[in-house]
Design an enzyme around this catalytic site. Structure first.
Site, mmCIF file in Angstrom:
data_model
loop_
_atom_site.group_PDB
_atom_site.id
_atom_site.type_symbol
_atom_site.label_atom_id
_atom_site.label_comp_id
_atom_site.label_asym_id
_atom_site.label_seq_id
_atom_site.Cartn_x
_atom_site.Cartn_y
_atom_site.Cartn_z
ATOM 1 N N VAL A 1 -4.634 -18.020 -23.661
ATOM 2 C CA VAL A 1 -5.596 -17.258 -23.119
ATOM 3 C C VAL A 1 -5.722 -16.282 -24.165
ATOM 4 C CG1 VAL A 1 -6.759 -15.365 -20.949
ATOM 5 C CG2 VAL A 1 -5.046 -17.552 -20.919
ATOM 6 N N CYS A 2 -7.145 -16.579 -24.215
ATOM 7 C CA CYS A 2 -7.655 -15.215 -25.408
ATOM 8 C C CYS A 2 -8.248 -14.277 -24.751
ATOM 9 C CB CYS A 2 -8.498 -16.078 -26.561
ATOM 10 S SG CYS A 2 -9.618 -14.752 -28.124
ATOM 11 N N LEU A 3 -7.804 -13.466 -24.681
ATOM 12 C CA LEU A 3 -8.772 -12.544 -23.972
ATOM 13 C C LEU A 3 -8.144 -11.203 -23.898
ATOM 14 C CD1 LEU A 3 -10.123 -11.741 -20.791
ATOM 15 C CD2 LEU A 3 -7.578 -12.143 -19.627
#
Length: 183
Positions: free
Chosen positions: A84-86
């Protein structure tokens, strides 16, 4: 301030008490799976994902590692690894946050408001920017194909259309294969 291991235990218990299905990976409290439902009012509604969570030794001072186990079509989720890119998890994590925040705020916000300008899945980002309706249709197709409640726990690669065949579809007669024995 309490020790990281106490905080880890407290956050995990709080997550379990919040009606999330949590499955421990081993005897420790650092690796586990959480079942996560797509937010309503989104194309992800009705989808259920198994999320792998790895808590570092320095948790809560260092952010958890979060990844989707079953496939999801999203610009900010790597199609192959599920990473996840968060920002709030990767760069702006604070010990003020806990695991319940991840599942009740951060992941729902990620699904409701994708950021196609910082993609891990370039194809999803490009489709979202080019044709939002087609993007939402693809999201729904992925939900139907990979994120049904019965898909939790089974990796998509393990499923095949052959599983739908019944035993009656196969000829299990030994005579037909072996023929007659030599005298």
């Amino acid at each position: 301030m309490s020790s990281p291991s106490k905080r880890r235990e407290m956050d995990l218990m709080k997550l379990m008490m919040s009606d999330y299905k949590v499955e421990m990976i081993n005897d420790g409290m650092q690796e586990f799976y959480v079942n996560f439902h797509g937010p309503s009012d989104s194309p992800y509604h009705g989808g259920v994902w198994r999320i792998r969570v790895d808590l570092p030794d320095a948790y809560p001072y260092k952010s958890p590692s979060i990844g989707f186990v079953n496939k999801i079509y999203h610009p900010n989720v790597d199609d192959m690894s599920g990473s996840v890119c968060l920002d709030v998890i990767n760069q702006k994590w604070s010990p003020m946050f806990d695991l319940v925040n991840v599942f009740e705020v951060f992941l729902p916000q990620l699904l409701l408001y994708p950021n196609p300008s910082d993609p891990l899945n370039g194809e999803a980002a490009a489709l979202m920017m080019r044709d939002r309706t087609a993007y939402e249709q693809r999201v729904k197709e992925y939900c139907e194909r990979y994120a049904k409640p019965e898909d939790i726990g089974a990796a998509p690669e393990e499923k095949s259309s052959d599983e739908e065949l019944s035993e009656g579809d196969y000829d299990s007669s030994d005579e037909a294969v072996a023929g007659e024995a030599d005298p």
